[in-house]
Design a protein around this motif. Sequence first.
Motif, PDB file in Angstrom:
ATOM      1  N   GLY A   8     110.684  52.224 105.015  1.00 18.44           N
ATOM      2  CA  GLY A   8     110.640  51.904 103.611  1.00 18.44           C
ATOM      3  C   GLY A   8     111.830  50.879 103.299  1.00 18.44           C
ATOM      4  N   GLY A   9     112.783  50.442 104.515  1.00 12.84           N
ATOM      5  CA  GLY A   9     113.642  49.472 104.061  1.00 12.84           C
ATOM      6  C   GLY A   9     113.014  48.138 103.791  1.00 12.84           C
ATOM      7  N   GLY A  10     114.060  47.250 103.686  1.00  7.90           N
ATOM      8  CA  GLY A  10     113.669  45.785 103.244  1.00  7.90           C
ATOM      9  C   GLY A  10     114.445  45.202 102.242  1.00  7.90           C
ATOM     10  N   LEU A  11     114.273  43.903 101.883  1.00  7.02           N
ATOM     11  CA  LEU A  11     114.980  43.240 101.057  1.00  7.02           C
ATOM     12  C   LEU A  11     114.779  43.441  99.276  1.00  7.02           C
ATOM     13  CD1 LEU A  11     117.002  40.526 100.503  1.00  7.02           C
ATOM     14  CD2 LEU A  11     114.945  39.317 100.642  1.00  7.02           C
ATOM     15  N   VAL A  12     115.659  43.494  98.669  1.00  2.00           N
ATOM     16  CA  VAL A  12     115.486  43.913  97.413  1.00  2.00           C
ATOM     17  C   VAL A  12     116.494  43.357  96.504  1.00  2.00           C
ATOM     18  CG1 VAL A  12     116.508  45.914  97.302  1.00  2.00           C
ATOM     19  CG2 VAL A  12     114.841  45.827  95.569  1.00  2.00           C
ATOM     20  N   GLN A  13     115.985  42.810  95.212  1.00  8.45           N
ATOM     21  CA  GLN A  13     116.841  41.964  94.359  1.00  8.45           C
ATOM     22  C   GLN A  13     117.928  43.280  93.678  1.00  8.45           C
ATOM     23  OE1 GLN A  13     114.781  39.813  91.618  1.00  8.45           O
ATOM     24  NE2 GLN A  13     114.495  38.109  93.075  1.00  8.45           N
ATOM     25  N   PRO A  14     119.017  42.682  93.345  1.00  9.62           N
ATOM     26  CA  PRO A  14     119.991  43.579  92.510  1.00  9.62           C
ATOM     27  C   PRO A  14     119.379  44.227  91.489  1.00  9.62           C
ATOM     28  CG  PRO A  14     121.304  41.756  93.393  1.00  9.62           C
ATOM     29  CD  PRO A  14     119.699  41.430  93.400  1.00  9.62           C
ATOM     30  N   THR A 114     117.100  52.001 109.408  1.00  9.84           N
ATOM     31  CA  THR A 114     116.035  51.031 108.700  1.00  9.84           C
ATOM     32  C   THR A 114     117.325  50.213 108.087  1.00  9.84           C
ATOM     33  OG1 THR A 114     114.369  50.808 107.467  1.00  9.84           O
ATOM     34  CG2 THR A 114     115.619  52.547 106.814  1.00  9.84           C
ATOM     35  N   GLN A 115     116.930  48.923 107.923  1.00 11.36           N
ATOM     36  CA  GLN A 115     117.889  47.954 107.333  1.00 11.36           C
ATOM     37  C   GLN A 115     117.388  47.679 105.765  1.00 11.36           C
ATOM     38  OE1 GLN A 115     120.494  45.945 108.455  1.00 11.36           O
ATOM     39  NE2 GLN A 115     120.782  45.511 106.228  1.00 11.36           N
ATOM     40  N   VAL A 116     118.433  47.898 105.206  1.00 16.75           N
ATOM     41  CA  VAL A 116     118.322  47.792 103.441  1.00 16.75           C
ATOM     42  C   VAL A 116     119.227  46.673 103.124  1.00 16.75           C
ATOM     43  CG1 VAL A 116     118.590  48.771 100.955  1.00 16.75           C
ATOM     44  CG2 VAL A 116     117.619  50.164 102.786  1.00 16.75           C
ATOM     45  N   THR A 117     118.593  45.598 102.488  1.00 12.36           N
ATOM     46  CA  THR A 117     119.503  44.230 101.996  1.00 12.36           C
ATOM     47  C   THR A 117     119.352  44.175 100.495  1.00 12.36           C
ATOM     48  OG1 THR A 117     119.219  43.239 104.308  1.00 12.36           O
ATOM     49  CG2 THR A 117     119.903  42.076 102.475  1.00 12.36           C
ATOM     50  N   VAL A 118     120.298  44.214  99.617  1.00 10.89           N
ATOM     51  CA  VAL A 118     120.322  43.856  98.476  1.00 10.89           C
ATOM     52  C   VAL A 118     120.939  42.638  98.174  1.00 10.89           C
ATOM     53  CG1 VAL A 118     120.820  44.845  96.001  1.00 10.89           C
ATOM     54  CG2 VAL A 118     120.456  46.294  98.157  1.00 10.89           C
ATOM     55  N   SER A 119     120.151  41.798  97.727  1.00  6.67           N
ATOM     56  CA  SER A 119     120.492  40.345  97.483  1.00  6.67           C
ATOM     57  C   SER A 119     119.494  39.403  96.572  1.00  6.67           C
ATOM     58  CB  SER A 119     120.561  39.567  98.821  1.00  6.67           C
ATOM     59  OG  SER A 119     120.801  38.297  98.879  1.00  6.67           O
ATOM     60  N   SER A 120     119.960  38.597  95.882  1.00  7.52           N
ATOM     61  CA  SER A 120     119.049  37.567  94.951  1.00  7.52           C
ATOM     62  C   SER A 120     118.945  36.369  95.669  1.00  7.52           C
ATOM     63  CB  SER A 120     120.111  37.294  93.751  1.00  7.52           C
ATOM     64  OG  SER A 120     121.233  36.800  93.808  1.00  7.52           O
TER      65      SER A 120
END
Length: 120
Positions: A8-14, A114-120
């Motif tokens: 369920g991890g991944g890249l998501v916007q703020p 699992t990597q979670v990255t929060v970035s625009s």
Amino acid sequence: QVQLVESGGGLVQPGGSLRLSCTASGSIFSINTMGWYRQAPGKQRELVATITSDGITNHADSLEGRFTISRDNAKNTVYLQMNILKPEDTAVYYCKALITTGWGTRLQYWGQGTQVTVSS
């Protein structure tokens, strides 16, 4: 052999949301407390939330109510619903569970993360 597998991890916007899952498999007799921890680059691993087999939860105060832990005992699965994500939530998220195996041993098991990255 017992395994914990996160997903369920991944890249998501703020401001966005993610839902992590962690499923335990193998020779399991029972699962006591399950929990989520996270480790950001250059920082120590820290507690995010825990939940007992009876559903009693504990969340880190720093999360300000944005994250919610839950579990499905029938599926040996724990979830982490993460809302209003911030860049400082970026980390590797790990699942941990206290498991009594079919052989009678009682040990803490960790998932691979699992990597979670929060970035625009």
